[in-house]
Design a protein around this motif. Structure first.
Motif, PDB file in Angstrom:
ATOM      1  N   THR A 136      64.771 -10.230 -81.535  1.00 41.99           N
ATOM      2  CA  THR A 136      66.101 -10.414 -82.192  1.00 41.99           C
ATOM      3  C   THR A 136      66.642 -10.056 -82.958  1.00 41.99           C
ATOM      4  O   THR A 136      68.185  -9.857 -82.895  1.00 41.99           O
ATOM      5  N   HIS A 137      65.963  -9.156 -84.154  1.00 43.89           N
ATOM      6  CA  HIS A 137      66.476  -8.816 -85.229  1.00 43.89           C
ATOM      7  C   HIS A 137      65.480  -9.155 -86.318  1.00 43.89           C
ATOM      8  O   HIS A 137      64.328  -9.562 -85.825  1.00 43.89           O
ATOM      9  N   LEU A 138      65.104  -7.973 -86.871  1.00 41.28           N
ATOM     10  CA  LEU A 138      64.137  -7.907 -88.091  1.00 41.28           C
ATOM     11  C   LEU A 138      64.430  -8.613 -89.510  1.00 41.28           C
ATOM     12  O   LEU A 138      63.632  -7.866 -90.231  1.00 41.28           O
ATOM     13  N   ILE A 140      62.025 -10.811 -91.195  1.00 45.96           N
ATOM     14  CA  ILE A 140      60.433 -11.459 -91.641  1.00 45.96           C
ATOM     15  C   ILE A 140      59.573 -13.348 -90.589  1.00 45.96           C
ATOM     16  O   ILE A 140      59.217 -12.767 -90.372  1.00 45.96           O
ATOM     17  N   ASP A 141      60.813 -13.593 -90.249  1.00 42.02           N
ATOM     18  CA  ASP A 141      60.396 -14.506 -90.148  1.00 42.02           C
ATOM     19  C   ASP A 141      60.947 -14.674 -88.101  1.00 42.02           C
ATOM     20  O   ASP A 141      59.969 -15.832 -87.691  1.00 42.02           O
ATOM     21  N   HIS A 142      60.766 -14.270 -87.895  1.00 35.17           N
ATOM     22  CA  HIS A 142      61.283 -13.402 -86.917  1.00 35.17           C
ATOM     23  C   HIS A 142      59.742 -11.980 -86.295  1.00 35.17           C
ATOM     24  O   HIS A 142      59.306 -12.114 -85.139  1.00 35.17           O
ATOM     25  N   THR A 143      59.381 -11.755 -86.737  1.00 39.70           N
ATOM     26  CA  THR A 143      58.325 -10.122 -86.722  1.00 39.70           C
ATOM     27  C   THR A 143      56.957 -10.624 -87.733  1.00 39.70           C
ATOM     28  O   THR A 143      56.386  -9.983 -87.233  1.00 39.70           O
ATOM     29  N   GLY A 232      69.203 -14.602 -80.715  1.00 39.48           N
ATOM     30  CA  GLY A 232      69.029 -14.872 -82.460  1.00 39.48           C
ATOM     31  C   GLY A 232      69.683 -15.766 -83.053  1.00 39.48           C
ATOM     32  O   GLY A 232      69.737 -16.990 -82.944  1.00 39.48           O
ATOM     33  N   ASP A 233      70.106 -14.785 -84.206  1.00 40.77           N
ATOM     34  CA  ASP A 233      70.481 -15.677 -85.687  1.00 40.77           C
ATOM     35  C   ASP A 233      71.641 -15.052 -85.154  1.00 40.77           C
ATOM     36  O   ASP A 233      72.479 -15.114 -86.730  1.00 40.77           O
ATOM     37  N   ILE A 234      72.898 -15.185 -84.939  1.00 40.59           N
ATOM     38  CA  ILE A 234      73.986 -14.871 -84.919  1.00 40.59           C
ATOM     39  C   ILE A 234      74.389 -15.824 -85.278  1.00 40.59           C
ATOM     40  O   ILE A 234      75.769 -16.061 -85.971  1.00 40.59           O
ATOM     41  N   SER A 284      67.710 -19.375 -81.196  1.00 34.43           N
ATOM     42  CA  SER A 284      65.977 -19.377 -81.438  1.00 34.43           C
ATOM     43  C   SER A 284      66.110 -20.411 -82.759  1.00 34.43           C
ATOM     44  O   SER A 284      65.208 -21.204 -82.272  1.00 34.43           O
ATOM     45  N   HIS A 285      66.815 -20.476 -83.454  1.00 24.84           N
ATOM     46  CA  HIS A 285      66.282 -21.767 -84.769  1.00 24.84           C
ATOM     47  C   HIS A 285      66.880 -23.527 -84.648  1.00 24.84           C
ATOM     48  O   HIS A 285      66.359 -24.297 -84.989  1.00 24.84           O
ATOM     49  N   ASP A 286      67.318 -23.294 -83.635  1.00 18.30           N
ATOM     50  CA  ASP A 286      67.840 -24.978 -83.178  1.00 18.30           C
ATOM     51  C   ASP A 286      66.995 -25.659 -82.344  1.00 18.30           C
ATOM     52  O   ASP A 286      67.256 -24.750 -81.206  1.00 18.30           O
TER      53      ASP A 286
HETATM   54 ZN    ZN Z   1      66.529 -16.366 -88.710  1.00 18.45          ZN
END
Ligand code: ZN
Length: 301
Positions: A136-138, A140-143, A232-234, A284-286
């Motif tokens: 969803t983006h780069l 570090i917590d996603h990659t 993602g983290d929008i 993602s984070h919820d």
């Molecule tokens: Zn994140």
């Protein structure tokens, strides 16, 4: 006394100067990412795909209780009838998760994190069936999970990215870009606005978003007659999305250089799509949102 004041003023000026030098270029960069968003009809074309994914599931690599709600590091897994898998985001391994969690304990009074396992551990044998990866983006917590993923998987999977995600990096995405460049993943870069179909994975599309990072990407997956939109983290919570609430000055200007105007436009667009009968936005984070989304938890068959 006057000397102390002079020194303090000098220090403050120096800090401000450094902040300007460090923060202005990434803010200008993210503001240049304004790709056209797809129409509802364009998104719904994914629902017409033949041989779309037979299931979409999720698991958490780690979770952490906050003062309000619970932050999850989520990996989504789509499976096609022939057994092939596509994963969206990779979470972190234990050490990276602990480091990330500690930061939130310090700045947000978060509780200690619970580590559930890295992506390759939790997918066990099925990791070998992953043929596509999307991020969803780069951040570090996603990659960072790409490291243990590659140790277990070896070559054979392709990373699908928009040109924005592949090419535009800032102080927070460079580390991930380097990890990915050194990883086992082959790369395919899709260009253009609207929905970009991921060839070989019918029913899956990518939409370049920007706003949060230059490479922020929406993954749209048609499964079970429903369009699942992984945003993602929008926003960090679904409530923030539905209430059209930004992340505040400190987050959006100092911590993560966001395009707040674009982020607002994306929130309102996603909230409107989420209200459609055949679409669900998943944040993602919820943890509460992912748990309540209607998606099932991943368990190797
Ligand atoms: Zn994140």
């Amino acid at each position: 006394m006057r000397g102390v004041l002079k020194v303090s003023a000098g220090l403050l000026l120096a800090v401000l100067l450094v902040a300007v030098v460090v923060l202005v270029p990434p803010h200008r960069q993210v503001r240049r990412v304004q790709p056209a968003l797809p129409s509802d009809a364009e998104l719904r074309q994914l629902l017409q795909a033949e041989n779309g994914p037979v299931s979409v599931r999720y698991f958490y690599t780690s979770t952490q209780k906050l003062e309000q709600g619970e932050l999850a590091h989520t990996v989504f897994v789509a499976r096609w009838a022939d057994g092939r898998l596509f994963v969206i985001d990779l979470g972190m391994d234990r050490a990276a998760a602990a480091e990330f969690a500690e930061l939130l304990q310090t700045v947000m009074q978060a509780e200690e994190a619970q580590f559930h396992g890295h992506a390759a551990e939790l997918m066990s044998d099925t990791v070998g069936r992953v043929e596509g990866v999307g991020l969803t983006h780069l951040h570090i917590d996603h990659t960072q999970g790409v490291v243990p993923f590659c140790e277990a998987r070896g070559p054979g999977a392709t990373l699908y990215q928009t040109s924005f995600q592949a090419e535009l990096h800032n102080l927070h995405t460079e580390e991930s870009a380097a990890l990915l460049a050194a990883s086992c993943l082959e790369r395919e870069v899709l260009d253009g606005g609207g929905v970009q179909a991921v060839s070989g994975f019918p029913g899956l599309g990518m939409v370049a978003l920007g706003g949060h990072t230059p490479g922020s990407t929406l993954f749209a997956l048609a499964s079970g007659g429903r369009l699942w939109l992984f945003s993602g983290d929008i926003t960090n919570t679904k409530a923030d999305l539905l209430a059209d609430r930004g992340k505040g000055f400190v987050y959006s200007y100092l911590l993560v250089p966001e395009d707040t105007e674009r982020a607002g436009l994306l929130r309102r667009w996603l909230a409107r799509l989420d209200a459609e009968e055949d679409m669900t936005v998943v944040v993602s984070h919820d943890r509460a949102d992912v748990d309540g989304s209607g998606l099932a938890e991943y368990g190797p068959p």
